[in-house]
Write a protein that holds these residues in place. Structure first.
Motif, PDB file in Angstrom:
ATOM      1  N   THR A 158      -4.967   2.709  -2.858  1.00  0.00           N
ATOM      2  CA  THR A 158      -6.272   2.326  -2.345  1.00  0.00           C
ATOM      3  C   THR A 158      -7.007   1.539  -3.414  1.00  0.00           C
ATOM      4  O   THR A 158      -7.089   1.977  -4.559  1.00  0.00           O
ATOM      5  CB  THR A 158      -7.100   3.579  -1.975  1.00  0.00           C
ATOM      6  OG1 THR A 158      -6.355   4.373  -1.064  1.00  0.00           O
ATOM      7  CG2 THR A 158      -8.413   3.190  -1.329  1.00  0.00           C
ATOM      8  N   LEU A 159      -7.535   0.390  -3.034  1.00  0.00           N
ATOM      9  CA  LEU A 159      -8.284  -0.444  -3.953  1.00  0.00           C
ATOM     10  C   LEU A 159      -9.572  -0.871  -3.262  1.00  0.00           C
ATOM     11  O   LEU A 159      -9.557  -1.211  -2.086  1.00  0.00           O
ATOM     12  CB  LEU A 159      -7.459  -1.675  -4.341  1.00  0.00           C
ATOM     13  CG  LEU A 159      -8.132  -2.583  -5.357  1.00  0.00           C
ATOM     14  CD1 LEU A 159      -7.169  -2.849  -6.501  1.00  0.00           C
ATOM     15  CD2 LEU A 159      -8.568  -3.867  -4.728  1.00  0.00           C
ATOM     16  N   CYS A 175      -3.855   6.000  -6.389  1.00  0.00           N
ATOM     17  CA  CYS A 175      -2.519   6.071  -5.805  1.00  0.00           C
ATOM     18  C   CYS A 175      -2.214   7.552  -5.646  1.00  0.00           C
ATOM     19  O   CYS A 175      -1.980   8.254  -6.633  1.00  0.00           O
ATOM     20  CB  CYS A 175      -1.508   5.380  -6.717  1.00  0.00           C
ATOM     21  SG  CYS A 175       0.154   5.272  -6.020  1.00  0.00           S
ATOM     22  N   LYS A 176      -2.272   8.038  -4.397  1.00  0.00           N
ATOM     23  CA  LYS A 176      -2.113   9.471  -4.130  1.00  0.00           C
ATOM     24  C   LYS A 176      -0.987   9.709  -3.132  1.00  0.00           C
ATOM     25  O   LYS A 176      -0.788   8.926  -2.207  1.00  0.00           O
ATOM     26  CB  LYS A 176      -3.409  10.053  -3.574  1.00  0.00           C
ATOM     27  CG  LYS A 176      -4.547  10.015  -4.557  1.00  0.00           C
ATOM     28  CD  LYS A 176      -5.788  10.623  -3.971  1.00  0.00           C
ATOM     29  CE  LYS A 176      -6.919  10.552  -4.980  1.00  0.00           C
ATOM     30  NZ  LYS A 176      -8.183  10.974  -4.429  1.00  0.00           N
ATOM     31  N   LYS A 201     -12.776   7.859 -15.735  1.00  0.00           N
ATOM     32  CA  LYS A 201     -11.673   7.666 -16.680  1.00  0.00           C
ATOM     33  C   LYS A 201     -10.366   7.395 -15.950  1.00  0.00           C
ATOM     34  O   LYS A 201      -9.445   6.840 -16.532  1.00  0.00           O
ATOM     35  CB  LYS A 201     -11.502   8.901 -17.568  1.00  0.00           C
ATOM     36  CG  LYS A 201     -12.627   9.099 -18.542  1.00  0.00           C
ATOM     37  CD  LYS A 201     -12.322  10.289 -19.436  1.00  0.00           C
ATOM     38  CE  LYS A 201     -13.503  10.629 -20.280  1.00  0.00           C
ATOM     39  NZ  LYS A 201     -13.582   9.906 -21.507  1.00  0.00           N
ATOM     40  N   THR A 202     -10.275   7.803 -14.674  1.00  0.00           N
ATOM     41  CA  THR A 202      -9.002   7.716 -13.965  1.00  0.00           C
ATOM     42  C   THR A 202      -8.964   6.705 -12.828  1.00  0.00           C
ATOM     43  O   THR A 202      -7.880   6.336 -12.394  1.00  0.00           O
ATOM     44  CB  THR A 202      -8.633   9.093 -13.379  1.00  0.00           C
ATOM     45  OG1 THR A 202      -9.674   9.496 -12.478  1.00  0.00           O
ATOM     46  CG2 THR A 202      -8.461  10.133 -14.461  1.00  0.00           C
ATOM     47  N   LEU A 212       0.791  -1.227   0.000  1.00  0.00           N
ATOM     48  CA  LEU A 212       0.000   0.000   0.000  1.00  0.00           C
ATOM     49  C   LEU A 212       0.821   1.274   0.000  1.00  0.00           C
ATOM     50  O   LEU A 212       0.412   2.269  -0.572  1.00  0.00           O
ATOM     51  CB  LEU A 212      -0.937   0.017   1.211  1.00  0.00           C
ATOM     52  CG  LEU A 212      -1.958  -1.106   1.260  1.00  0.00           C
ATOM     53  CD1 LEU A 212      -2.841  -0.943   2.479  1.00  0.00           C
ATOM     54  CD2 LEU A 212      -2.786  -1.140   0.009  1.00  0.00           C
ATOM     55  N   PHE A 213       1.977   1.291   0.649  1.00  0.00           N
ATOM     56  CA  PHE A 213       2.794   2.494   0.759  1.00  0.00           C
ATOM     57  C   PHE A 213       4.025   2.322  -0.111  1.00  0.00           C
ATOM     58  O   PHE A 213       4.882   1.497   0.162  1.00  0.00           O
ATOM     59  CB  PHE A 213       3.189   2.747   2.216  1.00  0.00           C
ATOM     60  CG  PHE A 213       2.007   2.799   3.139  1.00  0.00           C
ATOM     61  CD1 PHE A 213       1.128   3.872   3.102  1.00  0.00           C
ATOM     62  CD2 PHE A 213       1.746   1.775   4.032  1.00  0.00           C
ATOM     63  CE1 PHE A 213       0.028   3.929   3.938  1.00  0.00           C
ATOM     64  CE2 PHE A 213       0.648   1.814   4.872  1.00  0.00           C
ATOM     65  CZ  PHE A 213      -0.211   2.894   4.823  1.00  0.00           C
ATOM     66  N   VAL A 214       4.074   3.106  -1.181  1.00  0.00           N
ATOM     67  CA  VAL A 214       5.147   2.960  -2.158  1.00  0.00           C
ATOM     68  C   VAL A 214       5.812   4.313  -2.415  1.00  0.00           C
ATOM     69  O   VAL A 214       5.214   5.364  -2.210  1.00  0.00           O
ATOM     70  CB  VAL A 214       4.619   2.368  -3.487  1.00  0.00           C
ATOM     71  CG1 VAL A 214       4.170   0.923  -3.303  1.00  0.00           C
ATOM     72  CG2 VAL A 214       3.488   3.190  -4.055  1.00  0.00           C
TER      73      VAL A 214
END
Length: 186
Positions: free
Chosen positions: A116-117, A104-105, A85-86, A33-35
């Motif tokens: 986040t999924l 992915c923020k 779309k994103t 999750l944290f990249v």
């Protein structure tokens, strides 16, 4: 007495194994999750918004910062939203009964990107074949589904909608009287 000591030693070892496994699971979740950089993931750019409007239930999600999920539905007006779309990774094309959203923020506080999924379904209790198909898709894309929290019947719900008065031309009696005499006109 000897059997009691053996039992206590085995219990302590068992707890140690559980703690090590919990730490390993936490490391897997954190690594997923944290990249430092968002991986390139091809999104579903042509997801038909009109088929995805309506009520959805978050059936599975990556870990969230809160523990309790509200049972009342939240609503979002998606009139000019680029979300479709994103952020749509996958949607079930036959009946549009399942959608996978992804984001992915960058989080300034931890100086990493947060992935986040969510697996969204039209029902709190979706068909098991639908969930299996969605899981297969996620695993084929390299996403570790072991880290998902399966909310099942506790799922929180929300609605995507577009107001009709924003999408359709209204009768003349409801339009603003521009260039007309009177209190609202010029």
């Amino acid at each position: 007495m000897w059997a009691y000591k053996v039992y206590v030693v085995l219990m302590v070892l068992g707890l140690g194994v559980l703690i090590v496994e919990a730490d390993e699971d936490r490391d897997i979740v954190n690594a997923t999750l944290f990249v430092d950089e968002c991986p390139h993931i091809q999104m579903e750019e042509n997801a038909p918004k009109y088929r995805l409007l309506g009520v959805w239930y978050a059936y599975a999600t990556t870990p969230l910062p809160f523990q309790h999920y509200q049972r009342r539905c939240a609503s979002y007006n998606v009139r000019n939203s680029t979300y479709f779309k994103t952020n749509i990774l996958y949607y079930e094309k036959k009946k549009a009964e399942c959608v996978v959203t992804y984001s992915c923020k960058y989080n300034q506080a931890i100086k990493q990107y947060v992935r986040t999924l969510r697996i969204l379904t039209r029902s709190r209790t979706p068909d098991s074949e639908l969930i299996a198909e969605t899981n297969e898709y996620l695993m084929s894309r390299g996403f570790n589904i072991r880290i998902l929290i399966w909310l099942r019947a506790n799922a929180f719900c929300f609605e995507w909608y577009e107001l009709k008065f924003e999408t359709e031309r209204q009768p003349m009696s409801y339009q603003a009287p521009f260039n007309m005499l009177g209190p609202l006109g010029r």
